[in-house]
Design a protein around this motif. Structure first.
Motif, mmCIF file in Angstrom:
data_model
loop_
_atom_site.group_PDB
_atom_site.id
_atom_site.type_symbol
_atom_site.label_atom_id
_atom_site.label_comp_id
_atom_site.label_asym_id
_atom_site.label_seq_id
_atom_site.Cartn_x
_atom_site.Cartn_y
_atom_site.Cartn_z
ATOM 1 N N GLY A 113 0.826 -1.249 0.006
ATOM 2 C CA GLY A 113 0.000 -0.071 0.017
ATOM 3 C C GLY A 113 0.784 1.237 0.205
ATOM 4 N N GLU A 114 2.175 1.314 0.238
ATOM 5 C CA GLU A 114 3.064 2.409 0.296
ATOM 6 C C GLU A 114 3.367 2.671 -1.195
ATOM 7 N N VAL A 115 3.464 4.290 -1.452
ATOM 8 C CA VAL A 115 3.722 4.864 -2.589
ATOM 9 C C VAL A 115 5.313 4.562 -2.634
ATOM 10 N N LEU A 116 5.732 4.183 -3.943
ATOM 11 C CA LEU A 116 7.154 3.802 -4.211
ATOM 12 C C LEU A 116 8.006 5.185 -3.932
ATOM 13 N N PHE A 117 7.518 6.180 -4.383
ATOM 14 C CA PHE A 117 8.505 7.489 -4.154
ATOM 15 C C PHE A 117 7.963 8.175 -3.240
ATOM 16 N N ASP A 118 7.515 7.677 -2.124
ATOM 17 C CA ASP A 118 6.915 8.350 -1.042
ATOM 18 C C ASP A 118 7.599 9.512 -0.403
ATOM 19 N N ALA A 119 8.876 9.252 -0.061
ATOM 20 C CA ALA A 119 10.064 10.034 0.264
ATOM 21 C C ALA A 119 10.033 11.313 -0.437
ATOM 22 N N TYR A 120 9.753 11.132 -1.616
ATOM 23 C CA TYR A 120 10.075 12.466 -2.558
ATOM 24 C C TYR A 120 8.869 13.213 -2.669
ATOM 25 N N TYR A 121 7.786 12.633 -2.577
ATOM 26 C CA TYR A 121 6.451 13.313 -2.467
ATOM 27 C C TYR A 121 6.315 14.084 -1.331
ATOM 28 N N THR A 122 6.379 13.272 -0.254
ATOM 29 C CA THR A 122 6.566 14.198 1.413
ATOM 30 C C THR A 122 7.309 15.303 1.221
ATOM 31 N N SER A 123 8.581 15.407 1.005
ATOM 32 C CA SER A 123 9.764 16.403 0.641
ATOM 33 C C SER A 123 8.989 17.459 -0.131
ATOM 34 N N LEU A 124 8.269 16.961 -1.451
ATOM 35 C CA LEU A 124 7.822 17.929 -2.370
ATOM 36 C C LEU A 124 6.529 18.759 -1.483
ATOM 37 N N ASN A 125 5.829 18.135 -0.805
ATOM 38 C CA ASN A 125 4.649 18.749 -0.169
ATOM 39 C C ASN A 125 5.018 19.864 0.865
ATOM 40 N N ILE A 126 6.151 19.391 1.442
ATOM 41 C CA ILE A 126 6.778 20.488 2.367
ATOM 42 C C ILE A 126 7.389 21.702 1.529
ATOM 43 N N HIS A 127 7.914 21.365 0.344
ATOM 44 C CA HIS A 127 8.503 22.478 -0.286
ATOM 45 C C HIS A 127 7.437 23.176 -1.054
ATOM 46 N N LEU A 128 6.259 22.784 -1.334
ATOM 47 C CA LEU A 128 5.197 23.419 -1.860
ATOM 48 C C LEU A 128 4.560 24.326 -0.790
ATOM 49 N N GLU A 129 4.604 24.362 0.312
ATOM 50 C CA GLU A 129 3.995 25.100 1.279
ATOM 51 C C GLU A 129 4.895 26.500 1.207
ATOM 52 N N THR A 130 6.031 26.530 0.514
ATOM 53 C CA THR A 130 6.952 27.599 0.734
ATOM 54 C C THR A 130 6.701 28.632 -0.633
#
Length: 993
Positions: free
Chosen positions: A84-101
């Protein structure tokens, strides 16, 4: 604008290269490490030379190889399951943090190119831009007109644009990038499937060589071209560089689209609504769903791939383990036959020595004297050797080895998985839909399809081996008869000497034939494994071939159909029952039947009451019942030798046959631990004669090897006087003490010890002063509790009597009662012994009034199953807590041995209702014997209220009718076959409780 784009690119490329690309490249690295491990194992195996190696060692190597391969395959494929995990979950998590800026919107002036047609624009777009440019000029006419009159001219500026920067960034570097990476993920899964499949192909070629080796017994040789298919597989570095380039291209293409979109958004070229939040969310959802769907399809492929390869591995491991189990069987039998051969050599040496003695004699008188002397020795020395040899043969438990082979093989089969996934297309380089996956139970397939045939042969091997062992023992026992007959024949020739047959010649020829018999016995031993191999090896090979067919999916599907069909037939047989007549019609029909068929109805009612036990006609002790009660030992002697040994009532010391009594063992273990800690722990084990008290002690001692100093005390006679007790102890310990104090001092000196005092009920007599010995024993136990671990056994009803009279239980810290055993335990104890023999069972039908119409109309198989269950229910009712009663009734229920089948009579035919008519004086006499388990005639007379002659007449009558038996030639004891019925009767009369 360029600076903002550059900032976004710089931030996202860092995330891309640190959080996304390495995760993917790590997957490639891990896969490459795995295939290199598999390749190393395969090359290590195939590089070996097996031509001169022992077959067992080869199989062990193959089994080890399969186990190592399974570990690697299972571990790797399991790591691919993201759950059930996304293959590139770490990337998407970091991208979501970046998008907040990132700013939600960015306002700027449109570029000139947004108003002018470009060569790359379509005709429609060029037209739209022309109109847009014209409208722009028209909109600026007022500005240009007012500029004519202004000293400071205002600049003509292109229209502005509002860029949804955050949404656009999320769209391209999250949703769009995920969409583009789907191609890479597809290629990745396809690549690892193709490469891994090549290594599985090598494993299959190894399997083919192994199967050839097993089937044809040829050297295990592998093809030189085994690894040709993997030579073109690129190195890990090459694979990584390839994917780095692919990732770079995808990223650059995404950046380019992102940049163009930012310049064009909120113009006629790209509407700002394209990046509306709800559209971004919708697109992201569709991309994720598509990605997860594709991931699931590949996960299906990997799951089936893993399952199929693991199935191949475990099937081969079953084959190897069965072969190794059989090899252990051969080694075990060989080890035991070697021990027996040494004993046969002793017999041969004895015979040879006799031959030399007679050969050396020259005169007729000397020859005659030597023959007479050797005939005397036959009855003593040689008979002892024969007895020792036959005992040794039976103690080797050769037939039990086949039983252990069977159990080991069954344990091996239980390691088979119960659920495996298989695919209908077997294509592991493409995605697999869920609908194309089926699930099988390898354990069920093997158990149902393959095991039954081998199990039948194992059973036959047991019977054959039992027959061989029984015949072998008979042949050994016949040796002294052969020698004796020949020596007696030689002796008779002295009265009429013949030139052709001299006494010396006849004697020597007879001894030579005896030597030949011994050699023949040796050959019989040597051929045991050969005979087993002739019977079992073809079945093992057929079994192996049958289960190896499961490595082919097409065969699995076919076998599943066969099993499903067989189960359907079985189910239909079980469901095929007659509809019961309507209850409303039953009563009037029954009443009419009773009226018109009174006598038949009476018989019918009696038969029902017989079945339920509510009615038993009181009978006298007839001759058949008397014979049944008195001839148990004769019945035992007529059974096959192995069967005799399995069911003889001597104390059980074979741990493999010890069943039940778990609570009793635990209590005894607790008692010993308590004693070991320096606390009082004297223990008494209470149970009926034959309940397994001594067997329990032996089992406990065998399990606790640290208890080295154990002394068993058991009196052969009843003791009630102090001087008798002193003599008993002095004889047991080789001492000459005369007081209790001396014995207490002796027991408290030296190291701690364990004393097992059996049959404490032999140490009293029901008369004035008859309990003194028990009081003295109590004093000894109490005074030596810290240095002696006392284990005492007592008959159940004697203990109840003594406890009520003397509070005997207060003397002991632990009381273990051998309580009733459940039906399944009794059944297991009997069946386990019977199963070891390898014989079949056939249960005879009881009289017809015990049988229902349903029973009579059922199949023979169903009838046998029903009779079997009824037999065990009946034997449990009789035996309850008593193994000896169960074993004796089992033995006595044997009717005959026909080939490999033992016929059992129904216990329902045994009628002991005559006990209800037994006279009270006889009951009291039986109770007297029960309370001390056995008494001689003198003691019975002393306890009786009748005169000596009258008492003796009653005892002889009870013995004649089979209620009493004689032990050791002088002690009367209750017949074990009537033990339960007599104790039940005494309870019903409130004599015992």
């Amino acid at each position: 604008m360029e600076e903002i784009i550059s900032q976004q690119q710089s931030a996202i490329v860092t995330l891309y290269n640190e959080k996304l690309v390495p995760v993917f490249l790590q997957k490639i690295t891990e896969h490459h490490k795995v295939i290199l491990k598999i390749e190393e194992l395969q090359k290590k195996l195939t590089s070996k030379s097996f031509e001169k190696e022992d077959k067992d060692l080869v199989i062990i190597d193959l089994n080890t190889y399969k186990a190592n391969i399974e570990t690697i395959v299972s571990s790797y494929f399991s790591s691919l399951n993201l759950e059930g995990e996304v293959l590139f979950d770490a990337y998407y998590t970091s991208l979501n943090i970046h998008l907040e800026t990132v700013n939600e919107v960015l306002n700027r002036t449109q570029d000139k190119e947004r108003f002018l047609g470009l060569e790359t624009d379509s005709k429609i777009l060029k037209f739209q831009k022309t109109i847009k440019h014209l409208l722009f000029k028209v909109s600026k006419i007022p500005l240009k007109t007012t500029n004519v009159f202004r000293k400071t001219k205002k600049e003509v500026i292109f229209w502005g644009q509002e860029i949804p920067l955050k949404n656009a960034t999320e769209y391209y570097f999250k949703s769009e990038l995920t969409n583009k990476l789907a191609v890479v993920i597809e290629a990745f899964y396809k690549e690892i499937s193709e490469i891994t499949n090549k290594y599985w192909s090598i494993d299959k070629q190894i399997d083919a060589a192994i199967e050839l080796f097993l089937e044809n017994n040829v050297p295990l040789i592998f093809s030189d071209e085994l690894f040709s298919g993997i030579r073109e597989i690129p190195a890990a570095e090459t694979r990584i560089e390839h994917y780095k380039l692919v990732f770079s291209e995808i990223y650059e293409a995404t950046v380019l689209k992102y940049t163009n979109a930012l310049y064009k958004v909120d113009t006629i070229e790209l509407s700002a609504s394209f990046f509306k939040t709800h559209k971004i969310i919708k697109y992201q959802k569709s991309v994720v769903e598509k990605s997860q769907k594709e991931e699931l399809l590949w996960q299906n492929t990997m799951s089936v791939f893993k399952s199929d390869w693991e199935l191949d591995i475990e099937i081969h491991q079953i084959v190897f383990n069965v072969l190794l189990n059989y090899s252990e069987l051969e080694k075990s039998i060989h080890k035991r036959t070697t021990i027996i051969e040494k004993e046969l050599e002793v017999i041969k040496k004895y015979v040879h020595a006799v031959k030399l003695v007679i050969t050396d004699k020259k005169t007729s008188t000397a020859i005659k004297n030597s023959i007479v002397s050797e005939l005397k020795n036959l009855k003593t020395t040689f008979q002892e050797i024969i007895d020792k040899t036959t005992t040794l043969v039976s103690n080797q438990e050769i037939s039990l080895q086949i039983n252990q082979f069977e159990e080991s093989t069954q344990s091996t089969l239980k390691t088979l998985s119960t659920k495996r996934a298989i695919s209908t297309d077997n294509n592991y380089v493409s995605k697999t839909t869920t609908s194309s996956i089926n699930y099988i139970s390898p354990y069920e397939l093997v158990s149902y399809q393959s095991w039954s045939s081998l199990a039948g042969k194992i059973k036959q091997a047991k019977v054959d081996l039992n027959v061989k062992v029984t015949t072998f023992i008979e042949d050994i026992n016949a040796l002294d008869n052969i020698i004796e007959f020949n020596l007696e024949s030689a002796l008779s020739l002295f009265e009429n000497i013949s030139q052709e047959n001299t006494p010396k010649k006849v004697a020597l020829e007879g001894l030579e034939r005896s030597e030949e018999k011994v050699e023949n016995l040796k050959n019989t031993l040597a051929n045991l494994n050969i005979a087993n191999a002739e019977l079992l090896l073809p079945s093992i090979e057929a079994f192996n071939k049958s289960i190896l067919a499961l490595t082919d999916t097409e065969n699995i599907v076919e076998i599943r159909l066969i099993i499903a069909k067989a189960k359907s037939i079985e189910k239909s047989k079980l469901l095929k029952k007659k509809v019961i007549n309507n209850a409303k019609n039953f009563i009037p029909i029954a009443l009419l039947f009773i009226k018109t068929n009174y006598s038949k109805s009476v018989a019918f009612v009696k038969s029902i009451l017989h079945k339920t036990g509510l009615f038993n006609e009181i009978t006298e002790v007839n001759s058949d019942l008397s014979d049944f009660l008195k001839q148990a030992e004769k019945a035992l002697d007529e059974l096959p030798y192995v069967y005799q040994r399995l069911f003889r009532s001597e104390t059980l010391q074979n741990e493999a046959l010890f069943i039940g009594r778990i609570e009793a063992i635990d209590t005894l273990q607790t008692a010993f631990s308590t004693f070991d800690k320096g606390n009082f722990a004297a223990t008494i084990i209470v149970g009926e004669r034959g309940s397994g008290k001594t067997s329990l002690i032996h089992y406990f001692l065998n399990k606790n090897k640290q208890i080295t100093k154990t002394i068993f005390l058991s009196s052969n006679v009843n003791i009630s006087e102090t001087n008798e007790f002193m003599n008993f102890l002095n004889t047991s310990f080789s001492k000459d003490f005369s007081s209790i104090e001396e014995w207490i001092q002796f027991f408290n000196s030296g190291k701690k010890r364990t004393i097992v005092l059996e049959n404490v009920h032999y140490l009293y007599f029901r008369k004035v002063g008859g309990f003194n010995v028990l009081h003295q024993l109590s004093a000894i136990i109490s005074a030596t509790k810290n240095n002696v671990f006392w284990i005492v056994t007592s008959a159940k009803y004697a203990f109840q009597y003594l406890d009520k009279l003397l509070q005997l239980s207060e003397l002991f810290a632990f009381t273990i009662e051998m309580n009733e055993i459940d039906k399944e335990t009794i059944k297991e104890a009997l069946i386990r012994r019977h199963k070891i023999s390898g014989y079949n069972l056939y249960f005879e039908k009881p009289p017809v009034f015990y049988l229902s119409k349903k029973f009579l109309k059922s199949s023979l198989e169903a009838q046998q199953e029903s009779l079997k269950e009824e037999f065990f229910s009946d034997i449990h009712k009789i035996a309850q807590s008593n193994y000896k009663i169960a074993f004796m009734y089992w033995i006595r229920s044997t009717v005959m041995v026909s080939g490999s089948t033992i016929h059992m009579r129904s216990l329902k035919t045994i009628d002991t209702s005559f006990l209800n008519k037994i006279a009270p004086i006889k009951l009291l006499m039986l109770n007297s014997i029960l309370l001390q388990e056995r008494l001689d005639m003198k003691d019975i007379v002393e306890l009786s209220s009748l005169d000596a002659q009258h008492t003796q007449n009653i005892v002889h009558n009870l013995q004649e009718k089979g209620l009493l038996t004689i032990d050791d030639g002088e002690f009367y004891t209750i017949n074990i076959f009537l033990y339960r019925q007599i104790t039940s009767l005494l309870k019903s009369k409130n004599v015992i409780h």
